[in-house]
Design a protein around this motif. Structure first.
Motif, PDB file in Angstrom:
ATOM      1  N   HIS A 193       0.839  -1.203   0.000  1.00  0.00           N
ATOM      2  CA  HIS A 193       0.000   0.000   0.000  1.00  0.00           C
ATOM      3  C   HIS A 193       0.872   1.251   0.000  1.00  0.00           C
ATOM      4  O   HIS A 193       0.555   2.241  -0.683  1.00  0.00           O
ATOM      5  N   MET A 194       1.977   1.242   0.743  1.00  0.00           N
ATOM      6  CA  MET A 194       2.871   2.396   0.753  1.00  0.00           C
ATOM      7  C   MET A 194       3.506   2.614  -0.623  1.00  0.00           C
ATOM      8  O   MET A 194       3.717   3.756  -1.048  1.00  0.00           O
ATOM      9  N   LEU A 195       3.799   1.527  -1.336  1.00  0.00           N
ATOM     10  CA  LEU A 195       4.280   1.681  -2.703  1.00  0.00           C
ATOM     11  C   LEU A 195       3.227   2.398  -3.550  1.00  0.00           C
ATOM     12  O   LEU A 195       3.553   3.295  -4.341  1.00  0.00           O
ATOM     13  N   GLU A 196       1.974   2.012  -3.387  1.00  0.00           N
ATOM     14  CA  GLU A 196       0.915   2.631  -4.181  1.00  0.00           C
ATOM     15  C   GLU A 196       0.724   4.101  -3.819  1.00  0.00           C
ATOM     16  O   GLU A 196       0.426   4.920  -4.689  1.00  0.00           O
ATOM     17  N   VAL A 197       0.919   4.424  -2.556  1.00  0.00           N
ATOM     18  CA  VAL A 197       0.887   5.840  -2.164  1.00  0.00           C
ATOM     19  C   VAL A 197       2.003   6.598  -2.885  1.00  0.00           C
ATOM     20  O   VAL A 197       1.784   7.686  -3.432  1.00  0.00           O
ATOM     21  N   MET A 198       3.194   6.006  -2.907  1.00  0.00           N
ATOM     22  CA  MET A 198       4.333   6.651  -3.564  1.00  0.00           C
ATOM     23  C   MET A 198       4.105   6.770  -5.068  1.00  0.00           C
ATOM     24  O   MET A 198       4.439   7.803  -5.683  1.00  0.00           O
ATOM     25  N   LEU A 199       3.533   5.739  -5.673  1.00  0.00           N
ATOM     26  CA  LEU A 199       3.231   5.800  -7.103  1.00  0.00           C
ATOM     27  C   LEU A 199       2.199   6.893  -7.393  1.00  0.00           C
ATOM     28  O   LEU A 199       2.273   7.572  -8.421  1.00  0.00           O
ATOM     29  N   ARG A 256      12.114   2.435  -4.126  1.00  0.00           N
ATOM     30  CA  ARG A 256      13.272   3.319  -4.040  1.00  0.00           C
ATOM     31  C   ARG A 256      13.325   4.270  -5.235  1.00  0.00           C
ATOM     32  O   ARG A 256      13.548   5.476  -5.072  1.00  0.00           O
ATOM     33  N   GLU A 257      13.118   3.740  -6.447  1.00  0.00           N
ATOM     34  CA  GLU A 257      13.179   4.582  -7.640  1.00  0.00           C
ATOM     35  C   GLU A 257      12.159   5.717  -7.557  1.00  0.00           C
ATOM     36  O   GLU A 257      12.471   6.870  -7.873  1.00  0.00           O
ATOM     37  N   SER A 265      11.606  16.064  -6.042  1.00  0.00           N
ATOM     38  CA  SER A 265      10.541  17.025  -6.347  1.00  0.00           C
ATOM     39  C   SER A 265      10.150  17.845  -5.124  1.00  0.00           C
ATOM     40  O   SER A 265       9.675  18.977  -5.257  1.00  0.00           O
ATOM     41  N   LEU A 266      10.347  17.278  -3.943  1.00  0.00           N
ATOM     42  CA  LEU A 266      10.004  17.981  -2.701  1.00  0.00           C
ATOM     43  C   LEU A 266      11.178  18.780  -2.148  1.00  0.00           C
ATOM     44  O   LEU A 266      11.014  19.554  -1.197  1.00  0.00           O
ATOM     45  N   GLY A 267      12.360  18.548  -2.715  1.00  0.00           N
ATOM     46  CA  GLY A 267      13.548  19.236  -2.210  1.00  0.00           C
ATOM     47  C   GLY A 267      14.027  18.683  -0.889  1.00  0.00           C
ATOM     48  O   GLY A 267      14.590  19.420  -0.068  1.00  0.00           O
ATOM     49  N   CYS A 268      13.809  17.380  -0.677  1.00  0.00           N
ATOM     50  CA  CYS A 268      14.277  16.764   0.564  1.00  0.00           C
ATOM     51  C   CYS A 268      15.148  15.555   0.233  1.00  0.00           C
ATOM     52  O   CYS A 268      15.462  15.295  -0.933  1.00  0.00           O
ATOM     53  N   THR A 269      15.550  14.800   1.240  1.00  0.00           N
ATOM     54  CA  THR A 269      16.489  13.699   1.068  1.00  0.00           C
ATOM     55  C   THR A 269      15.797  12.353   1.254  1.00  0.00           C
ATOM     56  O   THR A 269      14.991  12.183   2.176  1.00  0.00           O
ATOM     57  N   TYR A 270      16.120  11.417   0.382  1.00  0.00           N
ATOM     58  CA  TYR A 270      15.615  10.060   0.542  1.00  0.00           C
ATOM     59  C   TYR A 270      16.263   9.442   1.783  1.00  0.00           C
ATOM     60  O   TYR A 270      17.494   9.502   1.941  1.00  0.00           O
TER      61      TYR A 270
END
Length: 288
Positions: A193-199, A256-257, A265-270
């Protein structure tokens, strides 16, 4: 199968001939100008009524819709009423999900005038069908903007990454214990589900957050690049643990990708430390 016009004619004529009905309006996908039209769409209908009890006590008013082959009501155990917290206030609003022998489906509800004015049963996908008393509000044309993907905050992005890798540890534990129901259910409910949120955020970032991914992300294939969608397909394993582990590897790669792109896009760090923590946990428990 009856045509859309035939169905709407029945729905409107039923409202027109029943003195208890004050008005009727359309909700859902058929009111959404951005949804592709097909024969599988439900007719999401709400009748504004003087009271609800007589509609519940005697449902013969539905007979003009056709022969029902499957039905679910708002107060059925394990039904949609329980899922959406609607098992109460039946004197104000009540609804039925109906499938007919020709394949058409109507999701129909009744609500009192007072409830309609409160607006609890509607959103911006609102299209008047009949108004016998002039009670329906004058609203702008239907839009699905309420369902657009929302740009995440940095805290939401970090939280999504944390939940993804944290919950994957539970999936790994379930696999090692040979607890397939636990592992698979956790996999889909949390990290997948978290992957789908990220997608969804990825799609939003590419469209200036101006589209909806649809119910249960049903428009992913429409909005995701083909190579991304093909990877996404590989994150759905069968009951084989070998295939399950391969799906998890693909899941992590794709997450990760996407997360790296969203971070940019958010200007933050992975948050590399979350991924590294998961990898170290997997190595530690798998070596025992």
């Amino acid at each position: 199968m009856r045509t859309e016009k035939e169905m709407f004619d029945i729905i409107i004529d039923t409202a027109r001939s029943d003195d208890r009905v004050l008005a009727g309006y359309l909700k859902g996908s058929r009111a959404n100008p951005n949804v592709p039209r097909d024969i599988y769409q439900d007719f999401d209908i709400m009748y504004v009524v003087k009271e609800t009890e007589s509609f519940r006590a005697d449902t013969s008013w539905m007979n003009p819709f056709g022969k029902v082959i499957l039905k679910q009501e708002q107060d059925d155990a394990y039904g949609y009423g329980e899922r959406f917290g609607l098992c109460s206030h039946y004197d104000k609003t009540y609804s039925w999900l109906l499938i007919f022998e020709d394949g058409n489906r109507i999701d129909i509800g009744v609500e009192t005038l007072e409830t309609m004015k409160e607006g609890s049963n509607r959103n911006k996908l609102f299209l008047p069908l009949i108004d016998k008393t002039g009670c329906l509000p004058q609203l702008p044309p239907p839009t699905d903007e309420e369902f657009y993907v929302r740009k995440p905050t940095e805290a939401q992005f970090q939280g999504c990454c944390n939940e993804f890798f944290w919950s994957l540890c539970d999936v790994v534990k379930g696999i090692l214990r040979d607890e397939l129901p636990f592992a698979m259910t956790t996999y889909y409910a949390q990290p997948h589900h978290m992957l789908e949120v990220m997608l969804g955020w990825y799609i939003g970032s590419k469209t200036d957050y101006s589209v909806s991914c649809g119910k249960q992300n049903k428009y992913f294939k429409q909005y995701l690049p083909e190579n991304v969608y093909l990877l996404y397909e590989k994150t759905f394993p069968d009951s084989s643990y070998e295939h399950f582990k391969a799906a998890i590897k693909t899941l992590c790669r794709l997450f990760r990708e996407m997360a790296v792109l969203i971070a940019e896009s958010l200007g933050c760090t992975y948050p590399e430390e979350f991924e590294q923590g998961f990898m170290k946990y997997t190595k530690a428990v798998s070596s025992d």
